[in-house]
Write a protein that holds these residues in place. Structure first.
Motif, PDB file in Angstrom:
ATOM      1  N   GLU A  86      25.579   4.906  52.811  1.00 36.54           N
ATOM      2  CA  GLU A  86      25.751   7.018  52.463  1.00 36.54           C
ATOM      3  C   GLU A  86      24.250   7.354  51.980  1.00 36.54           C
ATOM      4  OE1 GLU A  86      28.366   8.519  52.744  1.00 36.54           O
ATOM      5  OE2 GLU A  86      29.829   7.132  52.823  1.00 36.54           O
ATOM      6  N   LYS A  87      23.768   8.325  51.923  1.00 35.42           N
ATOM      7  CA  LYS A  87      22.654   8.753  52.066  1.00 35.42           C
ATOM      8  C   LYS A  87      21.682   7.912  51.111  1.00 35.42           C
ATOM      9  CE  LYS A  87      20.575  13.246  51.361  1.00 35.42           C
ATOM     10  NZ  LYS A  87      20.257  15.173  50.746  1.00 35.42           N
ATOM     11  N   ASN A  88      20.753   8.038  51.545  1.00 37.30           N
ATOM     12  CA  ASN A  88      19.607   7.291  50.833  1.00 37.30           C
ATOM     13  C   ASN A  88      20.041   5.838  49.968  1.00 37.30           C
ATOM     14  OD1 ASN A  88      17.569   9.068  51.380  1.00 37.30           O
ATOM     15  ND2 ASN A  88      18.384  10.500  49.633  1.00 37.30           N
ATOM     16  N   ALA A  89      20.801   5.044  50.694  1.00 40.70           N
ATOM     17  CA  ALA A  89      21.486   4.235  49.946  1.00 40.70           C
ATOM     18  C   ALA A  89      20.354   2.841  50.740  1.00 40.70           C
ATOM     19  CB  ALA A  89      22.702   3.628  50.023  1.00 40.70           C
ATOM     20  N   GLU A  90      20.493   1.993  50.073  1.00 40.12           N
ATOM     21  CA  GLU A  90      19.411   1.080  50.051  1.00 40.12           C
ATOM     22  C   GLU A  90      20.238  -0.532  49.748  1.00 40.12           C
ATOM     23  OE1 GLU A  90      15.178  -0.992  49.948  1.00 40.12           O
ATOM     24  OE2 GLU A  90      15.867   0.297  48.258  1.00 40.12           O
ATOM     25  N   LEU A  91      20.512  -1.774  50.958  1.00 45.24           N
ATOM     26  CA  LEU A  91      21.411  -2.348  50.402  1.00 45.24           C
ATOM     27  C   LEU A  91      20.175  -4.261  51.193  1.00 45.24           C
ATOM     28  CD1 LEU A  91      23.708  -3.371  49.696  1.00 45.24           C
ATOM     29  CD2 LEU A  91      24.950  -3.559  51.695  1.00 45.24           C
ATOM     30  N   ILE A  92      19.942  -4.678  50.171  1.00 51.05           N
ATOM     31  CA  ILE A  92      19.416  -6.170  50.651  1.00 51.05           C
ATOM     32  C   ILE A  92      20.287  -7.436  51.131  1.00 51.05           C
ATOM     33  CG2 ILE A  92      17.489  -7.829  49.897  1.00 51.05           C
ATOM     34  CD1 ILE A  92      15.876  -6.094  48.209  1.00 51.05           C
ATOM     35  N   ALA A  93      20.519  -7.036  52.152  1.00 48.55           N
ATOM     36  CA  ALA A  93      22.131  -7.631  52.711  1.00 48.55           C
ATOM     37  C   ALA A  93      21.317  -9.888  52.630  1.00 48.55           C
ATOM     38  CB  ALA A  93      22.722  -7.216  53.598  1.00 48.55           C
ATOM     39  N   ASN A  94      21.968 -10.008  52.238  1.00 45.22           N
ATOM     40  CA  ASN A  94      21.800 -12.034  52.262  1.00 45.22           C
ATOM     41  C   ASN A  94      22.859 -12.337  52.461  1.00 45.22           C
ATOM     42  OD1 ASN A  94      18.300 -12.645  51.907  1.00 45.22           O
ATOM     43  ND2 ASN A  94      19.339 -10.980  50.444  1.00 45.22           N
ATOM     44  N   TYR A  95      22.946 -13.468  53.863  1.00 40.43           N
ATOM     45  CA  TYR A  95      23.608 -14.286  54.064  1.00 40.43           C
ATOM     46  C   TYR A  95      23.944 -15.417  53.883  1.00 40.43           C
ATOM     47  CZ  TYR A  95      26.202  -9.954  55.035  1.00 40.43           C
ATOM     48  OH  TYR A  95      26.445  -8.210  55.617  1.00 40.43           O
ATOM     49  N   GLY A  96      24.861 -16.782  54.169  1.00 42.38           N
ATOM     50  CA  GLY A  96      24.852 -18.358  54.316  1.00 42.38           C
ATOM     51  C   GLY A  96      25.672 -18.648  54.344  1.00 42.38           C
ATOM     52  N   GLU A  97      25.928 -18.974  55.767  1.00 48.41           N
ATOM     53  CA  GLU A  97      26.747 -19.505  56.928  1.00 48.41           C
ATOM     54  C   GLU A  97      25.858 -21.033  56.983  1.00 48.41           C
ATOM     55  OE1 GLU A  97      29.457 -18.109  57.481  1.00 48.41           O
ATOM     56  OE2 GLU A  97      28.889 -15.667  57.132  1.00 48.41           O
ATOM     57  N   MET A  98      26.857 -21.734  55.877  1.00 44.85           N
ATOM     58  CA  MET A  98      26.474 -23.210  56.376  1.00 44.85           C
ATOM     59  C   MET A  98      28.082 -24.294  55.870  1.00 44.85           C
ATOM     60  SD  MET A  98      22.909 -22.512  54.035  1.00 44.85           S
ATOM     61  CE  MET A  98      23.945 -21.733  53.445  1.00 44.85           C
ATOM     62  N   THR A  99      28.716 -24.027  56.208  1.00 43.06           N
ATOM     63  CA  THR A  99      30.050 -24.626  56.302  1.00 43.06           C
ATOM     64  C   THR A  99      30.234 -25.617  57.321  1.00 43.06           C
ATOM     65  OG1 THR A  99      31.754 -22.645  56.918  1.00 43.06           O
ATOM     66  CG2 THR A  99      30.768 -23.221  54.951  1.00 43.06           C
ATOM     67  N   GLN A 100      31.202 -26.515  57.124  1.00 41.81           N
ATOM     68  CA  GLN A 100      31.814 -26.948  58.427  1.00 41.81           C
ATOM     69  C   GLN A 100      32.985 -26.627  59.208  1.00 41.81           C
ATOM     70  OE1 GLN A 100      31.089 -30.358  58.941  1.00 41.81           O
ATOM     71  NE2 GLN A 100      29.943 -30.620  57.569  1.00 41.81           N
ATOM     72  N   GLY A 101      33.580 -25.002  58.572  1.00 41.27           N
ATOM     73  CA  GLY A 101      34.708 -24.456  59.751  1.00 41.27           C
ATOM     74  C   GLY A 101      34.213 -23.951  60.401  1.00 41.27           C
ATOM     75  N   HIS A 102      35.079 -23.044  61.724  1.00 45.89           N
ATOM     76  CA  HIS A 102      35.223 -22.577  62.734  1.00 45.89           C
ATOM     77  C   HIS A 102      35.761 -21.207  62.879  1.00 45.89           C
ATOM     78  CE1 HIS A 102      36.118 -22.237  67.415  1.00 45.89           C
ATOM     79  NE2 HIS A 102      36.607 -21.337  66.984  1.00 45.89           N
ATOM     80  N   HIS A 103      34.291 -20.289  62.810  1.00 51.80           N
ATOM     81  CA  HIS A 103      34.130 -19.210  62.089  1.00 51.80           C
ATOM     82  C   HIS A 103      33.883 -17.958  63.453  1.00 51.80           C
ATOM     83  CE1 HIS A 103      32.942 -21.097  58.257  1.00 51.80           C
ATOM     84  NE2 HIS A 103      34.436 -21.340  58.160  1.00 51.80           N
ATOM     85  N   VAL A 104      34.666 -16.894  63.094  1.00 53.18           N
ATOM     86  CA  VAL A 104      34.208 -16.070  63.885  1.00 53.18           C
ATOM     87  C   VAL A 104      34.100 -14.706  63.418  1.00 53.18           C
ATOM     88  CG1 VAL A 104      34.972 -14.614  66.244  1.00 53.18           C
ATOM     89  CG2 VAL A 104      35.746 -16.644  66.012  1.00 53.18           C
ATOM     90  N   LYS A 105      32.894 -14.243  63.463  1.00 54.60           N
ATOM     91  CA  LYS A 105      32.157 -12.932  61.793  1.00 54.60           C
ATOM     92  C   LYS A 105      31.814 -11.984  63.207  1.00 54.60           C
ATOM     93  CE  LYS A 105      30.168 -12.343  57.728  1.00 54.60           C
ATOM     94  NZ  LYS A 105      29.468 -12.832  57.114  1.00 54.60           N
ATOM     95  N   ASN A 106      32.684 -10.607  62.299  1.00 54.99           N
ATOM     96  CA  ASN A 106      31.650  -9.341  63.636  1.00 54.99           C
ATOM     97  C   ASN A 106      31.312  -8.099  62.186  1.00 54.99           C
ATOM     98  OD1 ASN A 106      32.546  -9.879  65.966  1.00 54.99           O
ATOM     99  ND2 ASN A 106      34.453  -9.783  65.755  1.00 54.99           N
TER     100      ASN A 106
END
Length: 260
Positions: free
Chosen positions: A85-105
């Motif tokens: 939304e207006k003037n919102a700020e997000l510092i978004a950090n992701y860790g994808e580090m597993t043995q799985g089979h993954h699909v992500k959007n």
């Protein structure tokens, strides 16, 4: 605040630090609502198998650090939407580090003027991961920086698509991306597709991507300081992934992430 989520629902995230642990069994739909005019940290961990539909809804003038850690070693399909939304700020950090089979959007939807996201992904592909990240600018003077660093190990597959889209009429916006993939081991397949879809003139946009092997000169330099080749590779990998540790303010969790 720590919340364990196993059923569909909407969760209000307060000011300060919050940990939301999501367990997926077959299918789950969760919305996390961030309050307006506050600063906070949101730590999300996910495990299980099935389909997860996750929405992170910000409010005006909210400022949050958001850290996602995937803990699923099973098959997991994630549809994630971050709404700014207006003037919102997000510092978004992701860790994808597993043995799985993954699909992500992952879709970042800038619906409010002046909203901003600094997006950082740290990936180790042990199995198969297909991840599409889209920064979709639907308001003026919005900003995106998407940085992804990935390691692909023996017999693993990584398919990464990074898209910056600015629709017509939303001038003054910026969308940038930087992706780096290191292929390690045998029979690896790591690819990245950077895309810019720009329908407006008054914008700034850039993309860069690289796929390759570790720099042998860097490895040689580290070995000349007394490290083995394996120790040198571990240091290089750690340097790739450590930036996401700054995505949370809790020192205990920071140390857990360093060890992971």
């Amino acid at each position: 605040m720590t919340v364990h989520v196993k059923t569909d629902g909407v969760i209000a995230i307060p000011e300060g630090f919050s940990h939301v642990h999501i367990e997926v069994v077959e299918s789950l739909e969760v919305t996390l609502e961030l309050k307006s005019n506050v600063t906070g940290s949101l730590y999300v961990t996910v495990e299980g198998t099935g389909d997860l539909n996750l929405t992170v809804q910000t409010s005006e003038n909210s400022h949050y650090k958001y850290l996602w850690i995937n803990q699923s070693n099973d098959n997991l399909h994630v549809e994630e939407t971050l709404v700014l939304e207006k003037n919102a700020e997000l510092i978004a950090n992701y860790g994808e580090m597993t043995q799985g089979h993954h699909v992500k959007n992952t879709v970042v939807k800038y619906v409010g003027e002046g909203s901003r996201v600094d997006f950082r992904g740290a990936i180790i592909s042990f199995n198969n991961l297909k991840w599409t990240i889209k920064a979709h600018h639907l308001a003026k003077k919005t900003y995106a920086m998407v940085t992804c660093n990935a390691i692909v190990l023996d017999n693993a597959r990584l398919h990464l698509e990074v898209i910056g889209k600015i629709d017509k009429g939303f001038g003054g916006s910026e969308t940038h991306q930087m992706s780096r993939i290191l292929n390690l081991g045998e029979n690896v397949h790591g690819v990245v597709y950077p895309m810019l879809l720009i329908d407006e003139n008054d914008v700034a946009a850039s993309h860069a991507a690289s796929v390759g092997q570790p720099n042998e000169e860097h490895i040689f330099y580290l070995q000349s300081r007394g490290l083995t080749r394996l120790e040198s590779l571990k240091l290089i990998i750690t340097g790739y992934l450590m930036p996401i540790v700054e995505g949370i303010d809790d020192e205990t969790i920071k140390e857990q992430l360093r060890q992971l």
